[in-house]
Scaffold this motif. Structure first.
Motif, PDB file in Angstrom:
ATOM      1  N   ASP A   1      12.995 -27.680 -13.742  1.00  0.00           N
ATOM      2  CA  ASP A   1      13.360 -27.418 -12.362  1.00  0.00           C
ATOM      3  C   ASP A   1      14.878 -27.295 -12.248  1.00  0.00           C
ATOM      4  O   ASP A   1      15.589 -27.239 -13.261  1.00  0.00           O
ATOM      5  CB  ASP A   1      12.819 -28.520 -11.445  1.00  0.00           C
ATOM      6  N   GLU A   2      15.383 -27.256 -11.020  1.00  0.00           N
ATOM      7  CA  GLU A   2      16.816 -27.057 -10.822  1.00  0.00           C
ATOM      8  C   GLU A   2      17.654 -28.198 -11.391  1.00  0.00           C
ATOM      9  O   GLU A   2      18.783 -27.998 -11.833  1.00  0.00           O
ATOM     10  CB  GLU A   2      17.097 -26.904  -9.321  1.00  0.00           C
ATOM     11  N   ASP A   3      17.088 -29.417 -11.397  1.00  0.00           N
ATOM     12  CA  ASP A   3      17.821 -30.574 -11.908  1.00  0.00           C
ATOM     13  C   ASP A   3      17.660 -30.773 -13.402  1.00  0.00           C
ATOM     14  O   ASP A   3      18.210 -31.714 -13.964  1.00  0.00           O
ATOM     15  CB  ASP A   3      17.366 -31.845 -11.177  1.00  0.00           C
ATOM     16  N   GLY A   4      16.894 -29.906 -14.046  1.00  0.00           N
ATOM     17  CA  GLY A   4      16.676 -30.047 -15.474  1.00  0.00           C
ATOM     18  C   GLY A   4      15.507 -30.927 -15.845  1.00  0.00           C
ATOM     19  O   GLY A   4      15.311 -31.244 -17.027  1.00  0.00           O
TER      20      GLY A   4
ATOM     21  N   GLU B  37       8.893 -29.760 -15.560  1.00  0.00           N
ATOM     22  CA  GLU B  37       7.855 -29.473 -14.586  1.00  0.00           C
ATOM     23  C   GLU B  37       6.510 -29.446 -15.293  1.00  0.00           C
ATOM     24  O   GLU B  37       6.298 -28.647 -16.207  1.00  0.00           O
ATOM     25  CB  GLU B  37       8.109 -28.138 -13.884  1.00  0.00           C
TER      26      GLU B  37
END
Length: 424
Positions: free
Chosen positions: A141-144, A147
Motif C-alpha cells: 500500500d502507500e505506506d509500504g 496488502e
C-alpha cells in the motif's frame, strides 16, 4: 452495557466483569429502577471446561461459521488427492525410478536445450539466465505495508424485516414476564437475573464466585444433600438455592429486601426445568439477621407460615451461605443468627460457608490486609471455642478438590468452611 461507568461506591462482581465473549443485554427495570440482566451459566456435567452461553445467543457458539466449514471442506478435497497407499499420484509418463527418464546406457535423458549442467540456461558469462517475469513483487500500500487479499464473505440472502422503532425503557409488564418464564431452556443451563455495578448495599443482586464454589460442591457430591431440608442465609440472586433444589427436598432461600426477594423468586421460576425432575422445592422467605425472630406476618409477601417454621426447626440438616462476609457488623449478625438457629434445630446440622479472601491496601495499616476475612476467621474460632451446654460446634476447612462444574475462575483465595453443630 459493554462500557460500564464506575462511581466511587460502585462494586462489580468478577463473574460479570470477566465473563468471556458475553454481551450484557438488559432485560427490564426492577422496582427501584435498576437495570436487570439475564445471564446463562452452563453446567459442565462431564467436568470439562466449556464456554458459557453468551447473552442473546441461544446456540452458545456450538455451530461453526460458514468460513470455517468452507475451509474444512477444501482441506478434505486436498487430502483426497493422495493415493490409497498414502503417496502422491504421479504422472503416467514418469518412470519407475522416481520419474527421471533415462537413455539406453542408463544416463539421464535431458531435454534438447538442457546441457550437462542440469538443463539450466546460462548466459555468455556463465551466470544463470532467469526469466524476467519470474520475480513477482508483493502488493504494497502507500505506506509500504503488505496488502493481503481476503476472500469475500458469502452474503446471506436478504430477508424482509419489519421496521424497528425506538421505545422508551420501562418496567416489564406481567404478560412479558410470563413469556420469558415459558421460554424453553436446555437441561444443563441455569438462567439468572441480576444487576451489575451496584452500590455496596446491593451486592446481593450480583452473582459471585463464592456461589459457584458452593454450587460445585453440591453438583459433585449430590448424595450429601439428597432429600435434605436446607436453609440458605443471604441467598442473593438464589443461584445456590436453585442448584441445591436439584438434589434436596426443600430449600428455604432467605434474604432481606422486597426487591431482592422478588428477584430470587423470578430466578426460581426461570429454572423450574432444573428442579422439577428431582422434585425439589424452593421457598423464598424473609430472614433478617438483625432480628431475633422469623417474620410470620400473614400479609407479608415473603413471610413464614407456622408450618414452615416447624418444618425448618424439625427437619433442617444443612445450612449454606455463599460469600456473605464482607462487613464486620453483618458478619457478627450472621454468626449470631447461625448460633440461634442451630440451637433451635432438633437434628444435628452441617453448615457450609464459602468466602473469597479479598486483598486490600489500607491507609490505616499502610499495607495489604484482609480485614473482612480476618474478622470471619475470628468469628469461626469463637464459635468453635463456645461452650454453652446446648450445642457443640466443630469447625474445619474443606479443600476444594472436587470437580469444577461451572465456568468461572476458581482462584486460590476462594475458601470453603464446614461448621458442624451437634446438640449436647
Amino acid at each position: 452495557m459493554d462500557q460500564i461507568t464506575f462511581h466511587y461506591d460502585t462494586v462489580l462482581s468478577d463473574v460479570h466483569l470477566l465473563l468471556p465473549n458475553s454481551r450484557h443485554l438488559m432485560a427490564r427495570l426492577n422496582r427501584v429502577g435498576q437495570p436487570v440482566f439475564i445471564s446463562r451459566f452452563r453446567i459442565l456435567w462431564d467436568g470439562t471446561k466449556q464456554r458459557t452461553c453468551d447473552l442473546g445467543s441461544p446456540g452458545g457458539g456450538e455451530e461453526l461459521d460458514r468460513d470455517t466449514q468452507e475451509e474444512s471442506g477444501r482441506g478434505d478435497a486436498r487430502g483426497s488427492e493422495t493415493g490409497a497407499d498414502g503417496g502422491v499420484d504421479r504422472d503416467e509418463d514418469r518412470g519407475a525410478d522416481g520419474g527421471v527418464n533415462r537413455d539406453e546406457d542408463g544416463g539421464v535423458d535431458r531435454d534438447e536445450d538442457g546441457g550437462a549442467d542440469g538443463g539450466v540456461d546460462r548466459d555468455e558469462d556463465g551466470g544463470v539466465d532467469r526469466d524476467e517475469d519470474r520475480g513477482v513483487e508483493p502488493p504494497l500500500d502507500e505506506d509500504g505495508d503488505l496488502e493481503v487479499p481476503r476472500r469475500p464473505r458469502q452474503r446471506l440472502p436478504e430477508r424482509d424485516r419489519d421496521m424497528v422503532y425506538p421505545i422508551i425503557l420501562s418496567q416489564a409488564r406481567r404478560d412479558e414476564e410470563e413469556e420469558d418464564e415459558e421460554e424453553e431452556c436446555p437441561r444443563d443451563v441455569i438462567r439468572i437475573e441480576h444487576t451489575m455495578a451496584t452500590p455496596l448495599e446491593d451486592v446481593g443482586k450480583q452473582v459471585w464466585r463464592g456461589a459457584f464454589l458452593l454450587a460445585d460442591l453440591i453438583l459433585s457430591q449430590p448424595t450429601t444433600f439428597r432429600g435434605a431440608t436446607v436453609l440458605e442465609l443471604g441467598a442473593g440472586t438464589g443461584l445456590t438455592s436453585v442448584v441445591m433444589a436439584t438434589v434436596a427436598k426443600t430449600v428455604y432461600c432467605t434474604d432481606v429486601g422486597e426487591d431482592l426477594l422478588s428477584m430470587c423468586q423470578k430466578n426460581v421460576t426461570l429454572n423450574r426445568h432444573l428442579m422439577e425432575p428431582a422434585g425439589g422445592k424452593v421457598r423464598v422467605r424473609l430472614l433478617d439477621w438483625l432480628r431475633h425472630d422469623l417474620c410470620t406476618d400473614a400479609d407479608a409477601e415473603f413471610g413464614w407460615t407456622e408450618d414452615e417454621v416447624a418444618d425448618l426447626h424439625d427437619n433442617t440438616t444443612i445450612i449454606i451461605a455463599a460469600d456473605v462476609c464482607y462487613d464486620d457488623d453483618l458478619t457478627d449478625a450472621l454468626f449470631r443468627t447461625l448460633y440461634r438457629i442451630c440451637n433451635n434445630l432438633r437434628l444435628p446440622c452441617t453448615t457450609y460457608l464459602s468466602i473469597e479472601k479479598r486483598l486490600n491496601f489500607t491507609l490505616r495499616h499502610m499495607d495489604i490486609s484482609c480485614e473482612a476475612y480476618d474478622h470471619f476467621r475470628h468469628c469461626l474460632c469463637e464459635m468453635q471455642e463456645l461452650r454453652d451446654g446446648r450445642t457443640c460446634f466443630t469447625v474445619e476447612q474443606v479443600t476444594p478438590s472436587f470437580p469444577q462444574c461451572l465456568l468461572y475462575e476458581r482462584i486460590e483465595q476462594l475458601e470453603l468452611w464446614k461448621v458442624t453443630a451437634v446438640p449436647v
